[in-house]
Design a protein around this motif. Structure first.
Motif, short mmCIF file in Angstrom:
data_model
loop_
_atom_site.label_atom_id
_atom_site.label_comp_id
_atom_site.label_asym_id
_atom_site.label_seq_id
_atom_site.Cartn_x
_atom_site.Cartn_y
_atom_site.Cartn_z
N GLU A 11 0.85 -1.21 0.00
CA GLU A 11 0.00 0.00 0.00
C GLU A 11 0.87 1.24 0.00
N GLN A 12 1.90 1.23 0.81
CA GLN A 12 2.80 2.38 0.88
C GLN A 12 3.54 2.60 -0.44
N ALA A 13 3.71 1.52 -1.20
CA ALA A 13 4.38 1.62 -2.50
C ALA A 13 3.40 2.04 -3.60
N GLY A 14 2.12 2.20 -3.23
CA GLY A 14 1.14 2.70 -4.19
C GLY A 14 0.24 1.67 -4.82
N TYR A 15 0.34 0.41 -4.41
CA TYR A 15 -0.51 -0.63 -4.99
C TYR A 15 -1.89 -0.62 -4.34
N LYS A 16 -2.92 -0.82 -5.15
CA LYS A 16 -4.30 -0.78 -4.66
C LYS A 16 -5.12 -1.99 -5.07
N GLU A 17 -4.60 -2.81 -5.95
CA GLU A 17 -5.33 -3.98 -6.44
C GLU A 17 -4.63 -5.27 -6.06
N ARG A 18 -5.44 -6.35 -5.99
CA ARG A 18 -4.93 -7.69 -5.70
C ARG A 18 -4.20 -7.75 -4.36
N LEU A 19 -4.71 -7.03 -3.38
CA LEU A 19 -4.13 -7.04 -2.04
C LEU A 19 -4.98 -7.84 -1.05
N ASP A 20 -5.85 -8.69 -1.57
CA ASP A 20 -6.70 -9.50 -0.69
C ASP A 20 -5.86 -10.55 0.04
N THR A 21 -6.41 -11.07 1.11
CA THR A 21 -5.66 -11.97 1.98
C THR A 21 -5.22 -13.25 1.29
N LEU A 22 -6.07 -13.86 0.48
CA LEU A 22 -5.71 -15.10 -0.19
C LEU A 22 -4.53 -14.88 -1.15
N THR A 23 -4.54 -13.75 -1.84
CA THR A 23 -3.43 -13.45 -2.74
C THR A 23 -2.15 -13.19 -1.96
N MET A 24 -2.25 -12.44 -0.87
CA MET A 24 -1.08 -12.18 -0.04
C MET A 24 -0.47 -13.50 0.44
N LEU A 25 -1.32 -14.43 0.85
CA LEU A 25 -0.83 -15.71 1.35
C LEU A 25 -0.16 -16.53 0.25
N ARG A 26 -0.69 -16.49 -0.96
CA ARG A 26 -0.07 -17.26 -2.05
C ARG A 26 1.34 -16.75 -2.34
N PHE A 27 1.52 -15.44 -2.38
CA PHE A 27 2.85 -14.90 -2.65
C PHE A 27 3.79 -15.15 -1.46
N LEU A 28 3.28 -15.09 -0.25
CA LEU A 28 4.12 -15.37 0.92
C LEU A 28 4.54 -16.83 0.96
N ARG A 29 3.61 -17.75 0.66
CA ARG A 29 3.98 -19.18 0.64
C ARG A 29 5.02 -19.45 -0.43
N ALA A 30 4.87 -18.78 -1.58
CA ALA A 30 5.82 -19.00 -2.67
C ALA A 30 7.23 -18.55 -2.30
N ARG A 31 7.34 -17.67 -1.33
CA ARG A 31 8.65 -17.17 -0.89
C ARG A 31 8.93 -17.50 0.56
N LYS A 32 8.35 -18.61 1.02
CA LYS A 32 8.61 -19.15 2.36
C LYS A 32 8.41 -18.10 3.45
N PHE A 33 7.43 -17.22 3.26
CA PHE A 33 7.06 -16.16 4.21
C PHE A 33 8.18 -15.17 4.47
N ASP A 34 9.06 -15.03 3.49
CA ASP A 34 10.04 -13.95 3.50
C ASP A 34 9.33 -12.73 2.92
N VAL A 35 8.98 -11.77 3.76
CA VAL A 35 8.16 -10.64 3.33
C VAL A 35 8.84 -9.83 2.23
N ALA A 36 10.13 -9.59 2.36
CA ALA A 36 10.85 -8.81 1.36
C ALA A 36 10.85 -9.52 0.01
N ALA A 37 11.06 -10.84 0.03
CA ALA A 37 11.07 -11.61 -1.22
C ALA A 37 9.68 -11.67 -1.83
N ALA A 38 8.65 -11.81 -0.98
CA ALA A 38 7.28 -11.85 -1.48
C ALA A 38 6.88 -10.50 -2.08
#
Length: 350
Positions: A48-75
């Protein structure tokens, strides 16, 4: 870790289907730790701080986090790379306006389609017990032995094939998977892919390998956590050696989901897909549709379609037949052989 409902964000989470994963797996919806929930909050806040407003729902956030082993920076980097690609590729415009009018002709030389569903576990979180197997994920099938690239190149272009692939990935996310979730009564986020290698001789293995490598890049980089199982059936002699090279380009989690089977594949495949849910060519029955579970995808509810992109026009040499690929409420749950012909979903991806 206890099973619980996901904490829905009032701005981004607008789900009309179940949101708890059917099996207890760490990091999956309904089965997250406090640390993982904190990672969701952190990732969304930074985006959000970087300006993104779409596709920020929880299920999407979890998919990207799982794909990067919950490394927030990598996700975060993965999400940003994906959004950059979506903008450059024009994904939002394509999914609304792309017309793959040559689809039926391409299908003659590259059969690919969705066909019913596989078996999904129904897990009662209250008693922590597996109760039954129910209709689950969409089953996607490709007959790679019938690929004729020279013939296909006379009908369409590589770019249009890639555009179609991306559009079908968007349709998998919505409306196919939400429809399957409504029917099964539990969240389903992945599909079951069957790649039939019958007819792929040793001399053709390199071309198939090249195709798998090219399309897997799209799914792994931009559609993470969409593969449930993959079955490569009728694998020819020598394919296992080639596949051992392919595995080097895949995430270890993805590799665990892939099963390479020979001509005696049915006993293993039937453990995942009921016989009545397989097409006749693989020993099953006919296509089926259940429109009552389908709803228009959210991207189709944003108003009138925008002007078509220039790249959605087929080549003059194609001379395609008119076959619409636009999703509609009356489509079947996952589409049958006709509804999914030429679907074009990439076969790989975690």
């Amino acid at each position: 870790m206890t099973t619980h409902e996901i904490e829905k964000h009032p701005q981004y989470d607008d789900y009309d289907y179940p949101t708890t994963a059917p099996t207890v797996q760490s990091g999956h919806p309904g089965h997250t730790t406090k640390e993982q929930d904190a990672a969701i909050f952190s990732l969304r806040t930074q985006l959000e701080q970087a300006g993104y407003k779409e596709r920020l729902d929880t299920l999407t956030m979890l998919r990207f986090l799982r794909a990067r082993k919950f490394d927030v920076a990598a996700a975060k980097k993965m999400f940003e790379d994906c959004e950059k690609w979506r903008k450059e590729f024009g994904v939002d415009d394509l999914v609304r306006n792309f017309e793959y009018t040559e689809k039926s002709k391409v299908f003659e030389y590259y059969p690919q389609y969705y066909h019913k569903t596989d078996k999904a576990s129904h897990f009662d979180s209250a008693i922590l017990r597996l109760l039954a197997l129910v209709d689950g994920r969409p089953v996607y099938i490709e007959h790679l032995g019938k690929i004729d690239l020279p013939a296909i190149n006379k009908i369409t272009t590589d770019k249009r094939m890639l555009q179609n692939l991306v559009v079908e990935y968007e349709k998998l996310a919505d409306p196919r998977l939400p429809a399957c979730s409504r029917k099964s009564g539990q969240l389903l986020e992945t599909c079951c892919t069957v790649l039939d290698l019958k007819g792929v001789g040793v001399t053709r293995v390199p071309s198939v390998y090249g195709y798998l490598r090219q399309t897997s890049a799209v799914s792994q980089n931009y559609y993470p956590e969409r593969l449930g199982h993959m079955y490569l059936i009728n694998a020819p002699w020598g394919f296992a050696s080639v596949f051992s090279v392919v595995k080097g380009f895949l995430d270890p989690v993805t590799v665990q989901k892939i099963h390479v089977l020979g001509s005696g594949y049915q006993s293993e495949l039937l453990k995942q897909v009921s016989k009545e849910n397989l097409p006749e060519v693989l020993g099953g029955t006919c296509p089926w549709q259940e429109p009552e579970w389908m709803k228009p995808p959210k991207w189709a509810q944003d108003g009138a379609a925008q002007p078509k992109a220039e790249e959605t026009k087929p080549t003059e040499a194609a001379k395609p037949t008119e076959v619409s690929t636009a999703p509609a409420p009356q489509h079947g749950l996952t589409g049958g052989a006709e509804a999914g012909a030429g679907a074009g979903q990439a076969p790989m991806g975690a």
